[in-house]
Design a protein around this motif. Structure first.
Motif, PDB file in Angstrom:
ATOM      1  N   TRP A  28      11.768   1.891   3.870  1.00  0.00           N
ATOM      2  CA  TRP A  28      10.774   1.099   4.752  1.00  0.00           C
ATOM      3  C   TRP A  28      11.477  -0.262   5.382  1.00  0.00           C
ATOM      4  O   TRP A  28      11.167  -0.631   6.516  1.00  0.00           O
ATOM      5  CB  TRP A  28       9.707   0.748   3.902  1.00  0.00           C
ATOM      6  N   LEU A  29      12.046  -1.176   4.443  1.00  0.00           N
ATOM      7  CA  LEU A  29      12.717  -2.106   4.957  1.00  0.00           C
ATOM      8  C   LEU A  29      13.836  -1.916   5.790  1.00  0.00           C
ATOM      9  O   LEU A  29      14.040  -2.715   6.793  1.00  0.00           O
ATOM     10  CB  LEU A  29      13.227  -3.087   3.946  1.00  0.00           C
ATOM     11  N   GLN A  30      14.541  -0.843   5.662  1.00  0.00           N
ATOM     12  CA  GLN A  30      15.655  -0.605   6.442  1.00  0.00           C
ATOM     13  C   GLN A  30      15.368  -0.416   7.922  1.00  0.00           C
ATOM     14  O   GLN A  30      15.597  -0.366   9.144  1.00  0.00           O
ATOM     15  CB  GLN A  30      16.469   0.480   6.084  1.00  0.00           C
TER      16      GLN A  30
ATOM     17  N   GLU B  81      10.687   3.202  -5.140  1.00  0.00           N
ATOM     18  CA  GLU B  81      11.652   2.262  -4.812  1.00  0.00           C
ATOM     19  C   GLU B  81      12.965   2.728  -3.680  1.00  0.00           C
ATOM     20  O   GLU B  81      12.997   1.904  -2.820  1.00  0.00           O
ATOM     21  CB  GLU B  81      12.615   1.893  -6.016  1.00  0.00           C
ATOM     22  N   LEU B  82      13.131   3.696  -3.709  1.00  0.00           N
ATOM     23  CA  LEU B  82      13.849   4.419  -2.668  1.00  0.00           C
ATOM     24  C   LEU B  82      13.362   4.437  -1.129  1.00  0.00           C
ATOM     25  O   LEU B  82      13.698   4.106  -0.268  1.00  0.00           O
ATOM     26  CB  LEU B  82      14.396   5.981  -3.001  1.00  0.00           C
TER      27      LEU B  82
ATOM     28  N   ALA C 225       0.793  -1.105  -0.071  1.00  0.00           N
ATOM     29  CA  ALA C 225      -0.159  -0.128   0.002  1.00  0.00           C
ATOM     30  C   ALA C 225       0.987   1.145  -0.074  1.00  0.00           C
ATOM     31  O   ALA C 225       0.541   2.077  -0.621  1.00  0.00           O
ATOM     32  CB  ALA C 225      -0.934   0.024   1.423  1.00  0.00           C
ATOM     33  N   PHE C 226       1.849   1.239   0.890  1.00  0.00           N
ATOM     34  CA  PHE C 226       3.042   2.454   0.870  1.00  0.00           C
ATOM     35  C   PHE C 226       3.562   2.733  -0.663  1.00  0.00           C
ATOM     36  O   PHE C 226       3.500   3.716  -1.145  1.00  0.00           O
ATOM     37  CB  PHE C 226       3.763   2.059   2.021  1.00  0.00           C
ATOM     38  N   PHE C 227       3.995   1.540  -1.038  1.00  0.00           N
ATOM     39  CA  PHE C 227       4.592   1.328  -2.274  1.00  0.00           C
ATOM     40  C   PHE C 227       3.734   1.993  -3.631  1.00  0.00           C
ATOM     41  O   PHE C 227       4.074   2.944  -4.254  1.00  0.00           O
ATOM     42  CB  PHE C 227       5.170   0.221  -2.787  1.00  0.00           C
TER      43      PHE C 227
ATOM     44  N   THR D  95       7.745  10.355   6.342  1.00  0.00           N
ATOM     45  CA  THR D  95       8.069  11.852   6.918  1.00  0.00           C
ATOM     46  C   THR D  95       9.491  12.286   5.907  1.00  0.00           C
ATOM     47  O   THR D  95       9.960  13.475   5.827  1.00  0.00           O
ATOM     48  CB  THR D  95       8.427  12.173   8.289  1.00  0.00           C
ATOM     49  N   ARG D  96      10.080  11.115   5.296  1.00  0.00           N
ATOM     50  CA  ARG D  96      11.187  11.214   4.515  1.00  0.00           C
ATOM     51  C   ARG D  96      10.865  11.716   3.144  1.00  0.00           C
ATOM     52  O   ARG D  96      11.966  11.949   2.309  1.00  0.00           O
ATOM     53  CB  ARG D  96      12.162  10.260   4.566  1.00  0.00           C
TER      54      ARG D  96
END
Length: 95
Positions: free
Chosen positions: A51-53, A45-46, A30-32, A77-78
């Motif tokens: 998100w995974l980090q 993609e970034l 959903a975020f992607f 927020t980034r």
């Protein structure tokens, strides 16, 4: 194993791994998709990598949709701000 001893489940609810994976996949997907619509596929993609980090950096796995959503909120927020994204956001929310 004694058949007369009844199984008593733990009070500490810990969803099975498959449920956690499903929650993670739904949240990240959903975020992607939202970032792709608002900022394009390169930024999506970034942001997915961020998100995974963020997930790797926390202690333990989130066990609720709310906890997964907190990861998404922190990473969002980034995201870059700008007129282009704002106009797309208006289109997205009015659709």
């Amino acid at each position: 194993m004694n058949p007369l001893v009844r199984y008593k489940p733990s009070n500490d609810f810990n969803p099975p791994c498959a449920d956690l994976m499903t929650m993670a996949e739904r949240e990240l997907s959903a975020f992607f998709n939202a970032v792709t619509q608002l900022f394009g596929s390169e930024q999506a993609e970034l942001s997915a990598e961020d998100w995974l980090q963020e997930l790797i950096g926390i202690d333990g796995l989130p066990t609720s949709a709310h906890e997964w959503r907190l990861i998404t909120a922190k990473v969002s927020t980034r995201l870059p701000s700008g007129v282009n994204a704002s106009s797309r956001w208006t289109e997205f929310t009015n659709a």
